[in-house]
Design a protein around this motif. Sequence first.
Motif, PDB file in Angstrom:
ATOM      1  N   ALA A   1       0.840  -1.189  -0.090  1.00 52.17           N
ATOM      2  CA  ALA A   1       0.146  -0.108  -0.112  1.00 52.17           C
ATOM      3  C   ALA A   1       0.920   1.282  -0.129  1.00 52.17           C
TER       4      ALA A   1
ATOM      5  N   GLU B   1      -2.967   5.706  -0.205  1.00 52.24           N
ATOM      6  CA  GLU B   1      -3.180   4.379  -0.322  1.00 52.24           C
ATOM      7  C   GLU B   1      -2.725   3.695   1.138  1.00 52.24           C
TER       8      GLU B   1
ATOM      9  N   TYR C   1      -5.206   2.018   3.746  1.00 56.37           N
ATOM     10  CA  TYR C   1      -5.144   0.301   4.236  1.00 56.37           C
ATOM     11  C   TYR C   1      -4.868   0.526   5.867  1.00 56.37           C
TER      12      TYR C   1
ATOM     13  N   TYR D   1      -8.316   0.858   7.054  1.00 54.02           N
ATOM     14  CA  TYR D   1      -9.100  -0.570   7.046  1.00 54.02           C
ATOM     15  C   TYR D   1      -8.579  -1.731   7.963  1.00 54.02           C
TER      16      TYR D   1
ATOM     17  N   GLU E   1      -7.849  -6.723  -0.366  1.00 51.56           N
ATOM     18  CA  GLU E   1      -7.844  -5.372  -0.430  1.00 51.56           C
ATOM     19  C   GLU E   1      -9.187  -4.483   0.065  1.00 51.56           C
TER      20      GLU E   1
END
Length: 75
Positions: free
Chosen positions: A20, A27, A31, A34, A72
């Motif tokens: 990432a 990005e 991530y 996430y 992802e």
Amino acid sequence: ALALALGADLAAAAAPVLKAADKGRQELLEYLEYLHEGLKAYMLLTGSRSVSSLRGKAKSTDFTTKTPRHQEPPR
């Protein structure tokens, strides 16, 4: 979260984090968010108040479906 619940002291995430990061700062931040949200959800679902309290909440036989090693984040 699953590795911690199964009793791991440390869960490796270097490869997906570096992947990432290679795509850029945004990005990487997405991530990491996430991962954080996933950990919070797992803690909520298991009634864990801390990461250390996750230990022993799951057994390897509790999981019968195969899941991808790395997913992802949803877009």
